[in-house]
Design a protein around this motif. Sequence first.
Motif, PDB file in Angstrom:
ATOM      1  N   LEU A 178       6.959   0.287  -1.849  1.00  0.00           N
ATOM      2  CA  LEU A 178       7.999  -0.614  -1.506  1.00  0.00           C
ATOM      3  C   LEU A 178       9.100   0.238  -0.472  1.00  0.00           C
ATOM      4  O   LEU A 178       9.213  -0.090   0.716  1.00  0.00           O
ATOM      5  CB  LEU A 178       8.817  -1.434  -2.321  1.00  0.00           C
ATOM      6  N   GLY A 192       6.993   0.395   2.523  1.00  0.00           N
ATOM      7  CA  GLY A 192       7.589  -0.960   2.966  1.00  0.00           C
ATOM      8  C   GLY A 192       6.442  -1.887   2.786  1.00  0.00           C
ATOM      9  O   GLY A 192       6.487  -3.022   3.614  1.00  0.00           O
ATOM     10  N   LEU A 195      10.447  -5.052  -9.448  1.00  0.00           N
ATOM     11  CA  LEU A 195      10.570  -5.269  -7.877  1.00  0.00           C
ATOM     12  C   LEU A 195      12.464  -5.058  -7.757  1.00  0.00           C
ATOM     13  O   LEU A 195      12.926  -4.406  -6.803  1.00  0.00           O
ATOM     14  CB  LEU A 195      10.161  -6.201  -7.155  1.00  0.00           C
ATOM     15  N   LEU A 196      12.966  -5.997  -8.734  1.00  0.00           N
ATOM     16  CA  LEU A 196      14.567  -5.961  -8.667  1.00  0.00           C
ATOM     17  C   LEU A 196      15.104  -4.619  -8.942  1.00  0.00           C
ATOM     18  O   LEU A 196      15.871  -3.935  -8.712  1.00  0.00           O
ATOM     19  CB  LEU A 196      15.144  -6.990  -9.664  1.00  0.00           C
ATOM     20  N   VAL A 221      15.132  -2.215  -6.035  1.00  0.00           N
ATOM     21  CA  VAL A 221      16.025  -2.468  -5.100  1.00  0.00           C
ATOM     22  C   VAL A 221      17.277  -2.210  -5.580  1.00  0.00           C
ATOM     23  O   VAL A 221      18.223  -1.510  -4.880  1.00  0.00           O
ATOM     24  CB  VAL A 221      15.873  -3.871  -4.551  1.00  0.00           C
ATOM     25  N   THR A 269      22.862 -11.029 -11.211  1.00  0.00           N
ATOM     26  CA  THR A 269      23.980 -11.260 -10.331  1.00  0.00           C
ATOM     27  C   THR A 269      24.277  -9.988  -9.808  1.00  0.00           C
ATOM     28  O   THR A 269      24.476 -10.008  -8.707  1.00  0.00           O
ATOM     29  CB  THR A 269      24.810 -11.900 -11.290  1.00  0.00           C
ATOM     30  N   VAL A 317      22.332  -7.537  -9.181  1.00  0.00           N
ATOM     31  CA  VAL A 317      21.415  -7.230  -8.207  1.00  0.00           C
ATOM     32  C   VAL A 317      21.667  -8.162  -6.787  1.00  0.00           C
ATOM     33  O   VAL A 317      21.742  -7.653  -5.665  1.00  0.00           O
ATOM     34  CB  VAL A 317      19.905  -7.337  -8.573  1.00  0.00           C
ATOM     35  N   LEU A 318      22.200  -9.307  -7.138  1.00  0.00           N
ATOM     36  CA  LEU A 318      22.246 -10.347  -5.831  1.00  0.00           C
ATOM     37  C   LEU A 318      23.595  -9.542  -5.294  1.00  0.00           C
ATOM     38  O   LEU A 318      23.338  -9.604  -4.033  1.00  0.00           O
ATOM     39  CB  LEU A 318      22.472 -11.722  -6.516  1.00  0.00           C
ATOM     40  N   LEU A 368      22.885  -6.534  -3.187  1.00  0.00           N
ATOM     41  CA  LEU A 368      22.106  -6.734  -2.023  1.00  0.00           C
ATOM     42  C   LEU A 368      22.767  -7.248  -0.944  1.00  0.00           C
ATOM     43  O   LEU A 368      22.843  -6.965   0.409  1.00  0.00           O
ATOM     44  CB  LEU A 368      20.698  -7.670  -2.432  1.00  0.00           C
ATOM     45  N   VAL A 369      23.904  -8.353  -1.366  1.00  0.00           N
ATOM     46  CA  VAL A 369      24.429  -8.880  -0.337  1.00  0.00           C
ATOM     47  C   VAL A 369      25.468  -7.711   0.310  1.00  0.00           C
ATOM     48  O   VAL A 369      25.893  -7.572   1.529  1.00  0.00           O
ATOM     49  CB  VAL A 369      25.292  -9.985  -0.883  1.00  0.00           C
ATOM     50  N   PRO A 382      22.318  -3.324   1.011  1.00  0.00           N
ATOM     51  CA  PRO A 382      21.153  -3.641   0.646  1.00  0.00           C
ATOM     52  C   PRO A 382      20.154  -2.202   0.197  1.00  0.00           C
ATOM     53  O   PRO A 382      19.101  -2.411  -0.257  1.00  0.00           O
ATOM     54  CB  PRO A 382      20.361  -4.073   1.963  1.00  0.00           C
TER      55      PRO A 382
END
Lengths: 292, 334
Positions: free
Chosen positions: B65, B69, B261-262, B265, B302, B304-305, B308-309, B312
């Motif tokens: 990833l 990519g 995956l989370l 990231v 939360t 992670v969210l 990301l916001v 990223p």
Amino acid sequence: MAEFIAYLIAGIATGSIYALAAIGFTLVWQTSQTINFAQGEFVMLPAALILLAVKLFGLPLWAGGLLGIAVFLLIFGAGFKLVVVDPMIKHGVLPLAIATMALSIVMKESAKDGFSAEAQSFPSLVPTDMINLLGISISLQHLAIIVVAFAAIGLLQWFVGGTRLGRQMQATAQNPTVARILGIPVERMVLLTFLLNAALAVVASLLISPIYLAKFSNGETIGLFAFIAAIVGGFNQVRGALVGGVLIGVADSLAAAYISTQYRLAVPLVLLVAIILIKPEGLMGRKEERRV
Amino acid sequence: MSAPAVQNSAAPRRAASRIDAALIGLVLGAVLLWFAPVGMGRYGTYVLSLWLVMSIGVMGLNLTLGYAGQTSLAQAAFMGLGAYTTAILTTKYGVNWYAAFALSGLLTFGVGLLLGFPALRVRTHYLAFVTLAFSTLIWLVLRNEQWLTGGVFGISNINRPNFFGIKLFGALEFHRFVVVVTLILSLKLWWLVRSPWGRAFTALRENPVRAASLGIDTRTYTLLAFAIGSAYGGFAGALYAPLVEFIDPSPFSLSQSLFLLLMVVAGGAGYLFGPFVGALLGVVLPEWLRFAGSLYLIIFATIVLALLVICPQGVSGLIERGWHALRRKTGGAR
């Protein structure tokens, strides 16, 4: 034969629910080029919210339903776009897709902790009787699901193709820049798309919960099947989502009946791999012109 | 951009020193982890080992990833393939763990090639879909083929390997073994990323079209990155099986793949240390959040969210950004 037709109808019924969720996939895909991995949870949550509203405030079912639906549309239609999609879309498609995975975990676990870890029965809007038609017994619920789902999809098609607002929405999805030049309020159209996605999820939730019960883990299967349906049918087509959904539903139902209950999940997956190898854009899809 | 001449001469040197710092960081980290469990007790040591094992799995996904990519939704399935291969070979056929470890890696590498070839031939995007299907199929086989995998009852009594005659039965001994294997695998990856191969991977991630125009065979490199990433999943599984000594299908489901995956990231995709940070958030944080009970998943997702916001690039990106800001500030003061 009678048995076969009964399985076929059951398959079309669940398939049309997958189609509703799959159309949500394609709507979000068209306006933001992203895959909403929380789509299954979008279908799971409205039923949980409605039951929660009834339980918490002691409301009658219809009032709880309205409240639950309103809260859901506000948070997961408008809020989803404003809080998650808008700030993230500029970073590219991948982080956004992964953010929706995180969102799906938040939704699922919140439903588990905030609502119930057990499956709850959800009232059916139609009688659960079986009717007999030419020697074939058909569940009224399945018939109602097919009728309502197809009506909702027909309504959506009419709205998108036949009304001024719908055509503006379509123009926005196809080319936001040109749409903006033509004076279409692009932002409002995108918001409308997300609200429509949430509304379709509500319809799917109301249809499926009486049969599958309201359960926090429902989203996993629905999301997976809807996702497969969207790919099989063609990710960029509402029509494709419908065909894909029904196809997957029927394949699943027949596989469970005639092949193996243990490997019923494998049949749609094999279908998926076969189709993307033979026709990568999906059965009804057109080739993407835009770069992804 | 304003001073290209200066930047051009400084950039390779800075890059080289950063890579050396990464190497030192890896070795230092290994030494630290070698002694870390002292006084931690059996369970603490186990969590520490689990963190490293998951880091290996996340490392592989990070290659797929973060560097190439590509979205793979099957890393947990590859871990499962490795874990079951090792467990079946060692318990049923008495195969040596090292051989089973190598075979697990080989098998997952091969399966990675097999899956990636048609998926990447069709279109890069479709790897996600194919791995999704593969992940679910593997889970079905693990659950249903009782004669081979034990079904939902799983496989128990998985032995821990010997190390040159030393039996690694204790939590501490096995932890140190895991530290060594993790170090070897991460050094291998460090070398790979630094090598021309790794540069090709990075070029691919930054701009596939430009990479292709520079003569990089994008399809081959993407495929290789995916296959090597899958093999790391297999290696992680081969270590996971003797660590937990009992495996069943549940930790290798599709949702676990999404969770991995989370972690990539959250830790920072495309950063060498990202996987360690990500696995720390995903494996060790739940232990710290034990007081929160089942809420920890909500808290993790939360975080992670929000991450990301806001950023990223994940925690590693956040640290890098902070470091640059700090440097700029002190530089300005000087």
